[in-house]
Enzyme design. Sequence first.
Site, PDB file in Angstrom:
ATOM      1  N   ARG A 257     -13.744   0.824   7.950  1.00  0.00           N
ATOM      2  CA  ARG A 257     -13.103  -0.175   7.112  1.00  0.00           C
ATOM      3  C   ARG A 257     -13.827  -1.225   6.761  1.00  0.00           C
ATOM      4  O   ARG A 257     -13.769  -1.701   5.493  1.00  0.00           O
ATOM      5  CB  ARG A 257     -11.874  -0.700   8.105  1.00  0.00           C
ATOM      6  CG  ARG A 257     -10.685   0.253   8.168  1.00  0.00           C
ATOM      7  CD  ARG A 257      -9.861   0.425   6.930  1.00  0.00           C
ATOM      8  NE  ARG A 257      -9.299  -0.678   6.467  1.00  0.00           N
ATOM      9  CZ  ARG A 257      -8.203  -1.295   6.667  1.00  0.00           C
ATOM     10  NH1 ARG A 257      -7.510  -0.588   7.615  1.00  0.00           N
ATOM     11  NH2 ARG A 257      -7.575  -2.374   6.066  1.00  0.00           N
TER      12      ARG A 257
ATOM     13  N   GLN B 140      -7.371   1.766   3.613  1.00  0.00           N
ATOM     14  CA  GLN B 140      -7.572   2.712   4.818  1.00  0.00           C
ATOM     15  C   GLN B 140      -7.847   4.025   4.333  1.00  0.00           C
ATOM     16  O   GLN B 140      -8.765   4.669   4.671  1.00  0.00           O
ATOM     17  CB  GLN B 140      -6.256   2.851   5.366  1.00  0.00           C
ATOM     18  CG  GLN B 140      -6.263   3.700   6.674  1.00  0.00           C
ATOM     19  CD  GLN B 140      -7.144   3.087   7.780  1.00  0.00           C
ATOM     20  OE1 GLN B 140      -7.000   2.191   8.083  1.00  0.00           O
ATOM     21  NE2 GLN B 140      -8.120   3.957   8.193  1.00  0.00           N
TER      22      GLN B 140
ATOM     23  N   ARG C  69      -1.484  -8.465   2.658  1.00  0.00           N
ATOM     24  CA  ARG C  69      -0.886  -7.655   3.249  1.00  0.00           C
ATOM     25  C   ARG C  69       0.656  -7.852   3.287  1.00  0.00           C
ATOM     26  O   ARG C  69       0.975  -9.077   3.674  1.00  0.00           O
ATOM     27  CB  ARG C  69      -1.230  -7.354   4.993  1.00  0.00           C
ATOM     28  CG  ARG C  69      -0.203  -6.324   5.661  1.00  0.00           C
ATOM     29  CD  ARG C  69      -0.816  -5.986   6.750  1.00  0.00           C
ATOM     30  NE  ARG C  69      -1.764  -4.988   6.807  1.00  0.00           N
ATOM     31  CZ  ARG C  69      -2.321  -4.397   7.920  1.00  0.00           C
ATOM     32  NH1 ARG C  69      -1.861  -4.491   9.086  1.00  0.00           N
ATOM     33  NH2 ARG C  69      -3.167  -3.247   7.633  1.00  0.00           N
TER      34      ARG C  69
ATOM     35  N   HIS D   8      -1.724   2.106   1.217  1.00  0.00           N
ATOM     36  CA  HIS D   8      -2.756   1.697   2.095  1.00  0.00           C
ATOM     37  C   HIS D   8      -4.093   1.964   1.578  1.00  0.00           C
ATOM     38  O   HIS D   8      -4.731   2.758   2.200  1.00  0.00           O
ATOM     39  CB  HIS D   8      -2.326   1.980   3.410  1.00  0.00           C
ATOM     40  CG  HIS D   8      -3.271   1.186   4.514  1.00  0.00           C
ATOM     41  ND1 HIS D   8      -4.000   0.127   4.183  1.00  0.00           N
ATOM     42  CD2 HIS D   8      -3.117   1.142   5.854  1.00  0.00           C
ATOM     43  CE1 HIS D   8      -4.263  -0.558   5.267  1.00  0.00           C
ATOM     44  NE2 HIS D   8      -3.822   0.157   6.164  1.00  0.00           N
TER      45      HIS D   8
ATOM     46  N   CYS E   9      -5.076   6.317  11.440  1.00  0.00           N
ATOM     47  CA  CYS E   9      -5.407   4.852  10.841  1.00  0.00           C
ATOM     48  C   CYS E   9      -5.570   3.793  11.978  1.00  0.00           C
ATOM     49  O   CYS E   9      -6.003   2.943  11.902  1.00  0.00           O
ATOM     50  CB  CYS E   9      -4.846   4.408   9.733  1.00  0.00           C
ATOM     51  SG  CYS E   9      -3.000   4.408   9.747  1.00  0.00           S
TER      52      CYS E   9
ATOM     53  N   ASP F 199      -0.126   9.459  11.368  1.00  0.00           N
ATOM     54  CA  ASP F 199       0.267   7.964  11.590  1.00  0.00           C
ATOM     55  C   ASP F 199       1.575   7.770  12.517  1.00  0.00           C
ATOM     56  O   ASP F 199       2.083   8.836  12.609  1.00  0.00           O
ATOM     57  CB  ASP F 199       0.300   7.305  10.376  1.00  0.00           C
ATOM     58  CG  ASP F 199       0.210   5.825  10.189  1.00  0.00           C
ATOM     59  OD1 ASP F 199       0.081   5.253  11.201  1.00  0.00           O
ATOM     60  OD2 ASP F 199       0.670   5.058   9.154  1.00  0.00           O
TER      61      ASP F 199
HETATM   62  N1   CP Z   1      -5.036   0.676  10.079  1.00  0.00           N
HETATM   63  C1   CP Z   1      -4.695  -0.644   9.905  1.00  0.00           C
HETATM   64  O1   CP Z   1      -4.459  -1.086   8.849  1.00  0.00           O
HETATM   65  O2   CP Z   1      -4.885  -1.473  11.038  1.00  0.00           O
HETATM   66  P1   CP Z   1      -4.151  -2.923  11.254  1.00  0.00           P
HETATM   67  O3   CP Z   1      -2.535  -2.801  11.066  1.00  0.00           O
HETATM   68  O4   CP Z   1      -4.800  -3.189  12.795  1.00  0.00           O
HETATM   69  O5   CP Z   1      -4.810  -3.689  10.392  1.00  0.00           O
END
Ligand code: CP
Length: 309
Positions: free
Chosen positions: A292, A136, A106, A133, A264, A224
């Site tokens: 997920r 997701q 990430r 992403h 998400c 989001d």
């Molecule tokens: N939706 C998502 O990626 O959550 P986090 O940022 O908690 O990993």
Amino acid sequence: MSAAIKHYLQFADFTAEEYAYLFARAALIKRKFKAYEKHHSLSDRTLAMVFEKASTRTRVSFEAGMYQLGGSVVNLTSGDSQLGRSEPIEDTARVISRMVDIVMIRTFEQARIDLFAQHSRVPVINGLTNEYHPCQILADLFTYIEHRGPIQGKTVAWIGDGNNMANTWAQAAALLGFTLRVSTPRGYEVDSQLAALNGAPGKGWQSFADPREACAGADLVTTDVWTSMGYEAENEARRQAFADWCVDAAMMAAAKPDALFMHCLPAHRGEEVTAEVIDGPQSVVWDEAENRMHVQKALLEYLLLGRLA
Ligand code: CP
């Protein structure tokens, strides 16, 4: 360089046929998980997770998922690794990928994960970048299919920021044959280059100035946070610009009566969505979060072992 390795850096990296396999595999893996049936397809394999931004769902879903597959996990953050002391990402990739079987990262710019992948000896998964992403959206699509069946031919309304989620939804729409309606405040539009699918900008998504129009007749309404990670300095300006882009009961009423709501997470009730909607009967956000883990277990297996019977 390792051109032959299969990575998952953006949604467009896989074909519709590969997604059909992954959804079926994730359903099987989820069934086994719910039945407490062992499924150790990745025993003795190691996943390294690299977090340059905060996470709850991505961290837990990858870590728990990898252990459930019989593997093990190493977790690094910028703060507790040499990445925080400016070690080049290429060197980090070269070193980590000699010791583990697969990496999830990430990070910030997509160019950074692309560079990591170019110097990795093992598959690399995008756990969120500024631009995309894909894990997701994999979970969101699986969740839609679980609740309502195939997504092909359906209409998804994206309300809010033209961010990494919106870009990834646009790629998914073009690839999997559904329509994406996007409504963002002026100045926060989807970047058509980022939303492009293999050089096909515009295909699969439409832009709406009015969020209620975008929701009209939709099968799924999704949103989001107004301010994604890394953009916190814009918080106040965004709060003002996005005031009319709160998914509320009126927007859900404009959608189909059986429309689903997704987010998400993490969510800010009273900003991008009302409590009534996110905690209401059309919301599937907890299934979406749980999924997920199931889809990522299928993804880890696929990148390491290919298709399994
Ligand atoms: N939706 C998502 O990626 O959550 P986090 O940022 O908690 O990993």
